[in-house]
Design a protein around this motif. Sequence first.
Motif, mmCIF file in Angstrom:
data_model
loop_
_atom_site.group_PDB
_atom_site.id
_atom_site.type_symbol
_atom_site.label_atom_id
_atom_site.label_comp_id
_atom_site.label_asym_id
_atom_site.label_seq_id
_atom_site.Cartn_x
_atom_site.Cartn_y
_atom_site.Cartn_z
ATOM 1 N N ARG A 107 3.888 1.578 -1.134
ATOM 2 C CA ARG A 107 4.517 1.693 -2.447
ATOM 3 C C ARG A 107 3.562 2.263 -3.495
ATOM 4 N N GLU A 108 2.289 1.867 -3.409
ATOM 5 C CA GLU A 108 1.322 2.223 -4.442
ATOM 6 C C GLU A 108 0.666 3.576 -4.207
ATOM 7 N N GLU A 109 0.725 4.080 -2.967
ATOM 8 C CA GLU A 109 0.033 5.325 -2.635
ATOM 9 C C GLU A 109 0.919 6.527 -2.940
ATOM 10 N N SER A 110 0.374 7.514 -3.655
ATOM 11 C CA SER A 110 1.115 8.733 -3.945
ATOM 12 C C SER A 110 0.543 9.879 -3.115
ATOM 13 N N GLY A 111 1.371 10.892 -2.853
ATOM 14 C CA GLY A 111 0.924 12.069 -2.131
ATOM 15 C C GLY A 111 0.703 11.864 -0.650
ATOM 16 N N ASN A 112 1.282 10.806 -0.095
ATOM 17 C CA ASN A 112 1.138 10.558 1.345
ATOM 18 C C ASN A 112 2.518 10.324 1.942
ATOM 19 N N ASP A 113 3.363 11.335 1.882
ATOM 20 C CA ASP A 113 4.735 11.188 2.352
ATOM 21 C C ASP A 113 4.761 10.913 3.847
ATOM 22 N N ARG A 129 0.831 -1.211 0.000
ATOM 23 C CA ARG A 129 0.000 0.000 0.000
ATOM 24 C C ARG A 129 0.865 1.259 0.000
ATOM 25 N N ARG A 182 -2.190 11.724 5.069
ATOM 26 C CA ARG A 182 -3.461 11.193 4.561
ATOM 27 C C ARG A 182 -3.775 9.806 5.105
ATOM 28 N N THR A 189 8.693 0.798 4.586
ATOM 29 C CA THR A 189 8.520 2.183 4.162
ATOM 30 C C THR A 189 9.434 2.599 3.016
ATOM 31 N N ARG A 249 14.521 10.417 3.793
ATOM 32 C CA ARG A 249 13.396 11.076 3.145
ATOM 33 C C ARG A 249 12.788 12.160 4.036
#
Length: 373
Positions: A137-143, A135, A257, A192, A230
């Motif tokens: 890896r696949e989720e964008s915009g949730n740093d 999840r 998020r 992560t 990061r």
Amino acid sequence: MQPLRSGIVGTGFMGSVHAHAITASGGVVDSIVGSSLTSASRAAELFPAAIPVGHLSEMLERDVDVIHVCTPNSLHFDQALEILSAGINVVCEKPLATTPAQAAELAATAAEHDAVATVPFIYRYYPAVREARNRIREESGNDLWLLHGSYLQDWLADPKLTNWRVDPGLGGASRAFGDIGVHWCDLMEFVTGHRIVRINATMTRAFVRDGGPDANRTEDGAVLTFETDRGAAGSLVLSQASAGRKNRLWFSFDGPRTSYSFNQEEPEYLWVGSGDEQVFVGRNPDRNLLAGRQRRGALPPGHPQGYQHTFNDFVAETYEAIRGQLPEGLPTFADGHRAAVLTQAVTDSATNGAWVEVPEVSHDAGKSQKVRL
């Protein structure tokens, strides 16, 4: 296809866990080395095909495909090096070695011999952990910006209790972090994709332990803060003397998020929280949680998967690598070297009372060990 033949060095609890994982993975326990021929003989009685041998050198002369090192920490380096030098694949209990230099030499030797050489960071193998990794890896915009957790045990929560691990000559300079903290850090970095770059650590003891000075030179617990490559901040609390806590590895990896949380003592579920809902995602054998396929012998929902199952999956993937396949996320000696470097940074920080930079570890050795990182 002939089953892989395996040797086991060490007849304690971990030797038994490895032996059961070997048979569950379709392998054969060929031979066992113990601290004495008597202890090896007792262990061999549980596995009909196994024979007791008196020394590792005798095992190296047998037709074995892989040897599992399950001995006290101080023996890992010499034994694993001897096995690799004989051209045999190896599974070595963590810590891979008690110093970063020795761990680096083992990783380099494994690469030189093109051997499959793995370390059982087995918490990677809980389906809930793989679900979190997938999840994230696949989720964008949730740093992810806050990475925190704990690993608490109570098996040494009594000053009269002792074990070879409390002696730094046998277990290494760090006990709580070197034994269980490396598991949590490996899991955090695996799930992560973050890497710890700075650490500030405090080590502490619950009491004065019986047994003299050597029994009181390693920590009962530690508190760490860290920063990642990061830009995330993190914290970790460790203890081997917290009453009632048997093996509670817990993490929360938090983003603005979505956040993800896992408790090893309740391993069937991953908690996923957002601004709109908080849900427990249960293990579903129909989903591809382990390297894109369902592993044989998978339990149906409602039948809890436990510690031995994770070990079985780890050994099964090690054996797949020996046969030339490409398991995703198999922990290798490069990961064992990484753990040794983190352990040194923790002990240096606790000694000096200051932040310590964590040197990066090359994964070149891991790339030659037939795995996909």
